[in-house]
Design a protein around this motif. Structure first.
Motif, mmCIF file in Angstrom:
data_model
loop_
_atom_site.group_PDB
_atom_site.id
_atom_site.type_symbol
_atom_site.label_atom_id
_atom_site.label_comp_id
_atom_site.label_asym_id
_atom_site.label_seq_id
_atom_site.Cartn_x
_atom_site.Cartn_y
_atom_site.Cartn_z
ATOM 1 N N GLU A 19 0.838 -1.194 0.000
ATOM 2 C CA GLU A 19 0.000 0.000 0.000
ATOM 3 C C GLU A 19 0.875 1.247 0.000
ATOM 4 O OE1 GLU A 19 -3.177 0.150 -0.586
ATOM 5 O OE2 GLU A 19 -3.053 -2.015 -0.735
ATOM 6 N N ARG A 21 1.360 3.435 -2.703
ATOM 7 C CA ARG A 21 0.984 4.545 -3.584
ATOM 8 C C ARG A 21 0.277 5.640 -2.784
ATOM 9 N NH1 ARG A 21 -2.546 0.188 -4.801
ATOM 10 N NH2 ARG A 21 -4.629 0.720 -4.148
ATOM 11 N N SER A 22 0.410 6.873 -3.267
ATOM 12 C CA SER A 22 -0.273 7.966 -2.566
ATOM 13 C C SER A 22 -1.690 8.111 -3.123
ATOM 14 C CB SER A 22 0.509 9.267 -2.731
ATOM 15 O OG SER A 22 0.452 9.693 -4.062
ATOM 16 N N VAL A 23 -2.589 8.530 -2.282
ATOM 17 C CA VAL A 23 -3.986 8.669 -2.689
ATOM 18 C C VAL A 23 -4.571 9.924 -2.082
ATOM 19 C CG1 VAL A 23 -4.396 6.200 -2.909
ATOM 20 C CG2 VAL A 23 -4.808 7.303 -0.737
ATOM 21 N N GLN A 24 -5.651 10.387 -2.698
ATOM 22 C CA GLN A 24 -6.381 11.495 -2.105
ATOM 23 C C GLN A 24 -7.266 10.955 -0.984
ATOM 24 O OE1 GLN A 24 -8.811 13.186 -5.133
ATOM 25 N NE2 GLN A 24 -9.623 11.228 -5.779
ATOM 26 N N LYS A 80 -8.886 4.151 0.524
ATOM 27 C CA LYS A 80 -7.930 4.552 -0.516
ATOM 28 C C LYS A 80 -8.346 4.000 -1.873
ATOM 29 C CE LYS A 80 -3.877 5.053 2.427
ATOM 30 N NZ LYS A 80 -2.533 4.520 2.741
ATOM 31 N N ASP A 81 -8.804 2.749 -1.883
ATOM 32 C CA ASP A 81 -9.242 2.151 -3.148
ATOM 33 C C ASP A 81 -10.415 2.927 -3.743
ATOM 34 O OD1 ASP A 81 -7.265 0.205 -2.932
ATOM 35 O OD2 ASP A 81 -8.651 -1.382 -2.297
ATOM 36 N N ASN A 84 -9.119 6.212 -5.116
ATOM 37 C CA ASN A 84 -8.434 5.975 -6.395
ATOM 38 C C ASN A 84 -9.411 5.677 -7.521
ATOM 39 O OD1 ASN A 84 -5.875 6.381 -5.362
ATOM 40 N ND2 ASN A 84 -5.543 4.216 -4.909
ATOM 41 N N ALA A 85 -10.551 5.092 -7.180
ATOM 42 C CA ALA A 85 -11.568 4.768 -8.182
ATOM 43 C C ALA A 85 -12.445 5.979 -8.502
ATOM 44 C CB ALA A 85 -12.435 3.597 -7.696
ATOM 45 N N LYS A 127 -13.824 -0.586 -7.897
ATOM 46 C CA LYS A 127 -13.919 0.259 -9.102
ATOM 47 C C LYS A 127 -15.313 0.176 -9.715
ATOM 48 C CE LYS A 127 -11.918 1.411 -13.490
ATOM 49 N NZ LYS A 127 -10.974 1.178 -14.525
#
Length: 150
Positions: A19, A21-24, A80-81, A84-85, A127
Motif C-alpha cells: 500500500e 501509492r499515494s492517494v487522495q 484509498k481504493d 483511487n476509483a 472500481k
C-alpha cells in the motif's frame, strides 16, 4: 450467518501487502472496532443507512482467523481504493463479527448491494461499485440524494 461461502474463500492477506501509492482522501464516517464499535448485523445496518444517505456504506463481516486484518487497516485500504476509483461521495463503514474464518465485505448504496465478497475480491469490486454509484448520481437516479436545488 450466511457467510459460509466466504469461509471457503482465501482471506485477503496478499491484497493488503503493498500500500505504498499515494492517494487522495475522502470523507469517512466510522462505526468503529478497537475504537471500532461492532453492530449486530452490519449488512442490515449498511443497507438501511444507504437508503437515506449519500455515498457507499461498507459492511465488513470480520472473520475469526488470526490472520484477519485489523478493522482500521481494512477501512484505510478500502477508503484509498474508493478514492483511487474516483468515488463521488462519502464512505461509511459498519463492522460485525462473523462466525467463520473468512472476512467478507459488501457495498451498499441507495438500498442496492454489491457483494458479499471475500477481501481480495472486495478490493477488485471497488472500481465497479464506484463507477456504478457515480453514474447513477450523475443521472439523478439515487433516491438517497435530494437533487432539488433549494
Amino acid at each position: 450467518m450466511g457467510m459460509t461461502a466466504i469461509a471457503a474463500m482465501t482471506p485477503l492477506s496478499y491484497s493488503f501487502a503493498d500500500e505504498t501509492r499515494s492517494v487522495q482522501t475522502v470523507p469517512i464516517s466510522t462505526a468503529s472496532t478497537s475504537q471500532f464499535a461492532l453492530v449486530e448485523d452490519s449488512g442490515l445496518a449498511a443497507n438501511l443507512y444507504s437508503r437515506e444517505n449519500p455515498g457507499v456504506a461498507v459492511s465488513v463481516f470480520l472473520g475469526t482467523a488470526q490472520s484477519t486484518p485489523d478493522p482500521a487497516i481494512i477501512q484505510n485500504i478500502l477508503s484509498k481504493d474508493f478514492a483511487n476509483a474516483g468515488l463521488d461521495g462519502p464512505i461509511t463503514f459498519f463492522f460485525d463479527q462473523n462466525d467463520t474464518p473468512g472476512t467478507g465485505v459488501a457495498y451498499y448504496f441507495d438500498g442496492d448491494v454489491n457483494g458479499p465478497y471475500h477481501l481480495g475480491e472486495a478490493r477488485q469490486a471497488v472500481k465497479q461499485t464506484a463507477e456504478s454509484y457515480n453514474f447513477r448520481k450523475e443521472k439523478g437516479l439515487l433516491a438517497s440524494l435530494n437533487y432539488n436545488s433549494d
